[in-house]
Design an enzyme around this catalytic site. Structure first.
Site, PDB file in Angstrom:
ATOM      1  N   ASP A 186       0.857  -1.173   0.000  1.00  0.00           N
ATOM      2  CA  ASP A 186       0.000   0.000   0.000  1.00  0.00           C
ATOM      3  C   ASP A 186       0.906   1.241   0.000  1.00  0.00           C
ATOM      4  O   ASP A 186       2.102   1.142   0.269  1.00  0.00           O
ATOM      5  CB  ASP A 186      -0.882  -0.054   1.250  1.00  0.00           C
ATOM      6  CG  ASP A 186      -1.826   1.113   1.359  1.00  0.00           C
ATOM      7  OD1 ASP A 186      -2.226   1.642   0.309  1.00  0.00           O
ATOM      8  OD2 ASP A 186      -2.164   1.494   2.489  1.00  0.00           O
ATOM      9  N   LYS A 187       0.342   2.398  -0.315  1.00  0.00           N
ATOM     10  CA  LYS A 187       1.153   3.624  -0.313  1.00  0.00           C
ATOM     11  C   LYS A 187       0.871   4.472   0.920  1.00  0.00           C
ATOM     12  O   LYS A 187       1.737   4.639   1.774  1.00  0.00           O
ATOM     13  CB  LYS A 187       0.902   4.445  -1.583  1.00  0.00           C
ATOM     14  CG  LYS A 187       1.809   5.683  -1.680  1.00  0.00           C
ATOM     15  CD  LYS A 187       1.476   6.511  -2.884  1.00  0.00           C
ATOM     16  CE  LYS A 187       0.172   7.266  -2.731  1.00  0.00           C
ATOM     17  NZ  LYS A 187       0.243   8.306  -1.664  1.00  0.00           N
ATOM     18  N   GLU A 219      -9.498  15.202   5.636  1.00  0.00           N
ATOM     19  CA  GLU A 219     -10.559  16.110   6.052  1.00  0.00           C
ATOM     20  C   GLU A 219     -10.132  16.940   7.255  1.00  0.00           C
ATOM     21  O   GLU A 219     -10.389  18.143   7.326  1.00  0.00           O
ATOM     22  CB  GLU A 219     -11.807  15.296   6.392  1.00  0.00           C
ATOM     23  CG  GLU A 219     -12.525  14.741   5.192  1.00  0.00           C
ATOM     24  CD  GLU A 219     -13.930  15.305   5.087  1.00  0.00           C
ATOM     25  OE1 GLU A 219     -14.725  15.012   5.980  1.00  0.00           O
ATOM     26  OE2 GLU A 219     -14.197  16.044   4.129  1.00  0.00           O
ATOM     27  N   ARG A 223      -1.035  15.660  -2.271  1.00  0.00           N
ATOM     28  CA  ARG A 223      -2.396  15.175  -2.544  1.00  0.00           C
ATOM     29  C   ARG A 223      -3.269  16.393  -2.832  1.00  0.00           C
ATOM     30  O   ARG A 223      -3.413  17.274  -1.983  1.00  0.00           O
ATOM     31  CB  ARG A 223      -2.929  14.391  -1.348  1.00  0.00           C
ATOM     32  CG  ARG A 223      -2.099  13.162  -1.030  1.00  0.00           C
ATOM     33  CD  ARG A 223      -2.379  12.657   0.380  1.00  0.00           C
ATOM     34  NE  ARG A 223      -3.734  12.175   0.540  1.00  0.00           N
ATOM     35  CZ  ARG A 223      -4.120  10.924   0.331  1.00  0.00           C
ATOM     36  NH1 ARG A 223      -3.243  10.026  -0.071  1.00  0.00           N
ATOM     37  NH2 ARG A 223      -5.371  10.552   0.514  1.00  0.00           N
ATOM     38  N   THR A 273      -2.188   1.221  -5.031  1.00  0.00           N
ATOM     39  CA  THR A 273      -2.725   2.369  -4.314  1.00  0.00           C
ATOM     40  C   THR A 273      -4.028   2.851  -4.941  1.00  0.00           C
ATOM     41  O   THR A 273      -4.255   2.684  -6.136  1.00  0.00           O
ATOM     42  CB  THR A 273      -1.701   3.523  -4.293  1.00  0.00           C
ATOM     43  OG1 THR A 273      -2.288   4.670  -3.697  1.00  0.00           O
ATOM     44  CG2 THR A 273      -1.253   3.876  -5.708  1.00  0.00           C
ATOM     45  N   GLY A 274      -4.862   3.433  -4.136  1.00  0.00           N
ATOM     46  CA  GLY A 274      -6.063   4.078  -4.636  1.00  0.00           C
ATOM     47  C   GLY A 274      -5.826   5.530  -4.993  1.00  0.00           C
ATOM     48  O   GLY A 274      -6.749   6.223  -5.400  1.00  0.00           O
ATOM     49  N   ARG A 317      -5.339   3.914  -8.480  1.00  0.00           N
ATOM     50  CA  ARG A 317      -6.794   3.915  -8.476  1.00  0.00           C
ATOM     51  C   ARG A 317      -7.378   2.502  -8.459  1.00  0.00           C
ATOM     52  O   ARG A 317      -8.320   2.196  -9.180  1.00  0.00           O
ATOM     53  CB  ARG A 317      -7.339   4.690  -9.677  1.00  0.00           C
ATOM     54  CG  ARG A 317      -6.989   6.165  -9.694  1.00  0.00           C
ATOM     55  CD  ARG A 317      -7.566   6.865  -8.501  1.00  0.00           C
ATOM     56  NE  ARG A 317      -7.478   8.315  -8.608  1.00  0.00           N
ATOM     57  CZ  ARG A 317      -7.727   9.147  -7.615  1.00  0.00           C
ATOM     58  NH1 ARG A 317      -8.038   8.674  -6.431  1.00  0.00           N
ATOM     59  NH2 ARG A 317      -7.625  10.448  -7.782  1.00  0.00           N
ATOM     60  N   ASP A 321      -1.724  -0.943   5.877  1.00  0.00           N
ATOM     61  CA  ASP A 321      -2.046  -0.448   7.213  1.00  0.00           C
ATOM     62  C   ASP A 321      -3.532  -0.214   7.434  1.00  0.00           C
ATOM     63  O   ASP A 321      -3.927   0.129   8.543  1.00  0.00           O
ATOM     64  CB  ASP A 321      -1.299   0.865   7.470  1.00  0.00           C
ATOM     65  CG  ASP A 321      -1.884   2.016   6.661  1.00  0.00           C
ATOM     66  OD1 ASP A 321      -2.171   1.801   5.464  1.00  0.00           O
ATOM     67  OD2 ASP A 321      -2.045   3.118   7.204  1.00  0.00           O
ATOM     68  N   ASN A 366      -8.749  -1.358   3.957  1.00  0.00           N
ATOM     69  CA  ASN A 366      -8.828  -1.640   2.526  1.00  0.00           C
ATOM     70  C   ASN A 366      -7.704  -2.533   2.043  1.00  0.00           C
ATOM     71  O   ASN A 366      -7.671  -2.913   0.872  1.00  0.00           O
ATOM     72  CB  ASN A 366      -8.842  -0.329   1.730  1.00  0.00           C
ATOM     73  CG  ASN A 366      -7.673   0.563   2.089  1.00  0.00           C
ATOM     74  OD1 ASN A 366      -6.987   0.335   3.082  1.00  0.00           O
ATOM     75  ND2 ASN A 366      -7.437   1.579   1.298  1.00  0.00           N
TER      76      ASN A 366
END
Length: 1037
Positions: free
Chosen positions: A246-247, A343, A440, A520-521, A651, A677, A680
């Site tokens: 994962d990233k 957020e 981001r 990664t998403g 994505r 982590d 997902n």
């Protein structure tokens, strides 16, 4: 699981905070009862008189969605997942809640999600199972052959010695063969290594403790040690070939900070030249809640304080209004509880600049704008989901104007703008710049909505919200209608820093022939720049993106029309032909998106959208896939991806992450490791051979589902290159010498059968057979399995090339087992026949020539040969290793004395049937010379092989690496911007971290009031019985 209802928290409906036991997530989930049931059902009598009717979907496994309606007193109310309590949740800020059971037992969502747990086993485990079966079959065949031989021998003996016929009148040769078959089966059963499994597990357990106790993998900042949650996969840590990572939160810290923004054509933030401490005389009187200022930009602070730019005002107002953050006031401090770090960073940035989010109620949001408190009425919240990639809030300001505030990915916001002017063009350029700096990004926009437009839209929105069929689709259509003709306000850039040591770790893993894939998403540009920053990608790499991948796969289809007649080898060969220079040794990387991955791996779903040769190829692959397992397109893609040095998948959904891992496992037959982590990443962690969970900010669900838990990604290098390689080395040496000692010491039983008329008479004393694998040879082999090291931990990290041995399975395989078998058989042959030759007539000055002395001589020769062989091959000597070998010899002497004493023979002559046999035999110099001769003959071959390899230069990989010059240390790599590469010059898009559903919760009054009084007001909140709650995997990673 339930519908409508309330908690005992007062007359106003409050948020029900729940925490899931099943997921162990740290972020609380918010659940809320219907307002009507909360207000009406205030007593037990009203609860008993409740006669509402709930209509809902059938039981299903979708944890995060629910569609239903409540019909009561002529009105219809919408029910969704925010009204439900799932099995396993705990109430956090609510004493009691009442509910209506919707699903129970096996119909509950958590039970319908329960699948079969697949036990992970290592390659060596599978190999050992097969070897034990083979040994058992060989045992049966050998016993059968010896039994048949005993029948023929008995027949010949009876014919030759007819005067002994009285002894055999009740037994025929066939009966003797039958009984001898079972005798040999029992006698030779000791070669089946059943005790090996017990020792195996003990070695696994102790090596797991070594991982837990390693201070080099202890993260003192958060007091988190490494944890081996599985004790049976340690050796497989030394055979990893592919790491799927994962990233966010794994390679990066998942600590978001607001660094830059672009507002009305101006870029503010770090690196823009406006940095300074607090501007003189600014005062910043609105910052009265003790928050720490993170964004230090003089120009932005001054512009916010002057309040002269309407675009800047709307920009900051949007940050304070458009979110799902909950707030509590503890003393004079405002405490925000956000669904995602992104957020929270945005709300904190607005607070730092004077727009402070103070509170929210069922239908209002209160903020402080430069010290002036203003309350906005929330008309609707257009919730985020992974398809929309945006969220919006529709509010009425104190002046009565209705405005829509929207934030989301640039790819969806920019295409919904009313116009495209210079500011919009500049903002797009700023987005590209932010993405190159691995930030981001997020676009912000707004528009004014007329009263008529809102009233029409609101009526349709209410009608869609009570639908039982296609409710989500109809709501998305309404959201889409509202979110049009927007005015761009600007863009934000949030920094997620790399964890310490990530570049160095990836560099070491690459030198150890371990390929790292990032799944990664997040957006492609951000993922690529993080790849460059952490050394996964380098400037000299050839980057293959979707266009190049399509061309390669199309060319493959053209050259291989008959796909069903060609296998993986053809595919691999053709991929090399398409790029002759891009062989497996060429430095190249592959970048692919989740959408393109779906087009490749699920061609039937996208055929309508494809044209040309690729469409025909996908159609052909679909036809072939229906006839054989694993389509050629999968093999072609996997071959192409695995020929690259690095792969980044952007994505991708949690399901796609697991699919990629499964594809590599299926087509390449390699050992894989997945590390993440968040929730997902659970599917990916469970699918991989080894799952590693990072104890990060996204909760503990990844850790709970993992095999190993680490605090930082950098500890992975020590877990694999040190503990993994050592564990593989130790287990392989343990297996080799366990089999060797078994065959060397006990195969003499087989040779003895050829000299005792195949009568299944044991050669050794019964006690020697019982204690051989327990005391006499177990400890040296055990010490090798626990403590053996070929090089130190420091050298293991300095020379990661040593790791290749485990990937190639060189230390234990069927060839090594065959050599070990031959070595053990030869040792037993030498020990038996040298002693037999010496005992042919008589031996020594005491005329020792009896059966018992012969057995003692063979046993002693075999035992000493095994111990010497282990001593010669032990590379790492410790006090414990020395004590283990010494203990074996002392136990052999002590237990032989006890079991062969005259007193024991007198007590139980049938049990202790070798009285003083060792004393008689081993005190004779001639017998000792025979034992020494056997020892020399058994040791010379091993010494000869080692000497030959040294003279001929056939060094081991470890020796070759030791002879290499020490490499120069790699320079430290800093996060920096990179210029455009290939088709890299594209806009970035924002990756949301939170899940869908919070917006609807808030607009229905799901607020978090500070100092909320508690009183007994029962309502109706339908909990599932039994209760359960699980969190939705974040779509951002």
């Amino acid at each position: 699981m339930g519908c409508g209802g309330s908690s005992e928290m007062g007359p106003e409906p409050q948020v029900l905070k729940v925490e899931s036991k099943t997921t162990s997530e740290t972020n609380l989930k918010f659940r809320k009862a219907l307002l009507v049931t909360h207000q009406e059902l205030v007593s037990e009598e009203s609860m008993a008189a409740f006669d509402g009717r709930v209509t809902c979907e059938e039981p299903n496994s979708r944890m995060h969605s629910f569609t239903g309606t409540l019909e009561w007193r002529g009105d219809t109310y919408s029910l969704d997942s925010e009204r439900l309590l799932l099995r396993g949740c705990r109430l956090r800020n609510t004493d009691v809640c009442y509910g209506l059971v919707i699903y129970a037992g096996f119909d509950s969502k958590i039970m319908m999600n329960c699948g079969k747990i697949k036990r992970k086993k290592t390659k060596l485990d599978h190999m050992m199972d097969r070897l034990v079966i083979i040994i058992f079959l060989v045992l049966l065949v050998t016993s059968l052959c010896l039994a048949i031989a005993s029948g023929f021998w008995a027949k010949m003996f009876q014919e030759k010695h007819s005067y002994l016929s009285a002894l055999y009148k009740h037994t025929t040769p066939a009966q003797q063969a039958f009984f001898n078959f079972w005798g040999f089966t029992i006698l030779l059963s000791i070669i089946i290594p059943m005790s090996m499994y017990i020792t195996f597990e003990f070695i696994y357990l102790v090596n797991s403790f070594f991982i837990n106790w390693d201070l080099e993998m202890y993260y003192a900042v958060k007091d988190i040690p490494a944890k081996a949650r599985s004790t049976s996969l340690n050796d497989q840590l030394g055979q990893i070939e592919y790491i799927f990572s994962d990233k966010t939160g794994t390679l990066t810290q998942n600590v978001m900070s607001f660094k830059k923004c672009c507002i009305n054509g101006t870029i503010y933030g770090t690196g823009t030249g406006h940095e300074n401490k607090q501007p003189p005389g600014s005062g910043l009187t609105w910052r009265h809640h003790g928050e720490k200022l993170d964004l230090c930009d003089t120009a932005l602070l001054e512009a916010a304080q002057q309040d002269s730019d309407p675009v800047l005002r709307e920009f900051l107002r949007l940050l304070a209004l458009c979110h799902t953050v909950m707030v509590e006031e503890k003393g004079d401090q405002l405490v925000y509880q956000a669904a995602s770090p992104d957020e929270e960073a945005l709300v904190l940035a607005a607070r730092n600049l004077g727009y402070v989010f103070l509170a929210r109620t069922q239908d209002t949001i209160t903020i402080s704008e430069l010290g002036r408190k203003r309350t906005y009425k929330v008309l609707a919240m257009l919730d985020f989901n992974s398809d929309r990639k945006r969220m919006s809030v529709l509010v009425r300001d104190p002046q009565g104007m209705i405005r829509l505030y929207t934030k989301g990915a640039d790819t969806v916001i920019l295409e919904r703008l009313q116009r495209r002017g210079p500011n919009e063009t500049f903002t797009e350029m700023a987005l590209d710049r932010f993405a190159e700096e691995t930030l981001r990004t997020l676009c912000l926009a707004s528009k004014e909505v007329s009263e008529f437009e809102y009233s029409v839209w609101n009526r349709r929105h209410h009608e869609a919200s009570v639908l039982l069929q296609d409710r989500a689709r109809e709501l998305d259509k309404l959201y889409e209608e509202m979110e049009q003709n927007l005015q761009l306000l600007g863009a934000t850039a949030i920094e997620d820093k790399l964890q310490d040591g990530v570049p160095e770790t990836i560099q070491l893993l690459k030198l150890g022939n371990i390929k790292v894939w990032v799944l990664t998403g997040d957006k492609q540009e951000t993922a690529m720049n993080v790849g460059y920053a952490c050394k996964l990608l380098t400037d000299d790499m050839e980057i293959l993106e979707e266009k190049e991948i399509s061309e390669i796969l199309e060319a493959y289809w053209v050259s291989n029309n008959n796909l069903s007649d060609h296998g993986e080898a053809v595919c691999s060969g053709h991929l090399a032909q398409q790029h002759p220079e891009a062989s497996c040794n060429r430095n190249r990387a592959l970048i692919i998106s989740g959408d393109f991955l779906d087009k490749i791996l699920h061609p039937g779903e996208v055929l309508k959208g494809k044209t040309g040769r690729l469409r025909r190829w996908l159609a052909g692959c679909r036809a072939v896939d229906s006839q054989e397992q694993g389509s050629p397109v999968e093999k072609a893609f996997v071959d192409l991806a695995t020929s690259c040095q690095a792969v980044i998948c952007c994505r991708v959904t949690p399901k796609q992450k697991a699919l990629i891992v499964q594809l590599v496992k299926k087509h390449k037959k390699v050992i894989t490791l997945a590390i993440g982590d968040g929730a997902n990443d659970v599917n990916m962690i469970k699918t991989a051979d080894i799952g590693v969970g990072i104890s990060g900010l996204e909760g503990l669900q990844a850790v709970q589902c993992s095999d190993y838990a680490l605090a930082q990604f950098r500890f992975l290098q020590r877990l694999l290159l040190v503990h993994g390689r050592w564990a593989y080395l130790r287990i392989c040496k343990f297996l080799r010498y366990f089999f060797y000692k078994t065959f060397a010491g006990l195969m003499a039983q087989l040779w003895f059968a050829f000299h005792n008329g195949f009568t299944a008479q044991p050669l050794y004393e019964g006690w020697f057979l019982a204690l051989y694998n327990i005391f006499y040879t177990a400890y040296p082999v055990l010490s090798m399995g626990l403590l053996e090291q070929d090089v130190s931990a420091k050298k293991s990290l300095e020379f990661p090339e040593l790791y290749v041995i485990g990937q190639q399975e060189k230390l234990f395989n069927y060839r090594v087992f065959s050599v070990t078998l031959l070595h053990g058989v030869s040792t037993s042959l030498a020990s038996f026949y040298i002693a037999l030759w010496a005992f042919e007539d008589h031996v020594g000055s005491k005329v020792v020539g009896d059966y018992e002395s012969f057995a003692i001589t063979v046993a002693t020769s075999a035992l000493l040969s095994v111990l010497v062989e282990i001593i010669l091959d032990t590379k790492f000597w410790t006090v414990l290793s020395f004590l283990m070998v010494t203990a074996s010899l002392l136990l052999f002497c002590l237990l032989s004395f006890l079991t062969q004493s005259i007193d024991a023979f007198r007590i139980a002559p049938a049990v202790f049937c070798f009285p003083e046999a060792s004393q008689n035999a081993l005190t004779d110099p001639y017998v000792l010379l025979v034992v020494l001769l056997c020892l020399v003959v058994n040791t010379i071959p091993s010494l000869t092989v080692r000497l030959y390899h040294t003279i001929m230069g056939r060094n081991t990989i470890q020796q070759k690496i030791h002879l290499k010059a020490r490499r120069e240390p790699e320079p430290w790599v800093e996060l920096r911007a990179h210029g455009p590469r290939s088709s890299f010059w594209r806009r970035s898009s924002y990756a949301f971290s939170h899940q869908e559903g919070y917006a609807g919760l808030i607009t229905r009054g799901d607020s978090l009031r500070s100092r909320a009084p508690r009183s007994a007001h029962p309502g109706l909140l339908c909990p599932e019985k039994p209760l359960a709650l699980s969190s939705l995997p974040s779509p951002s990673e």
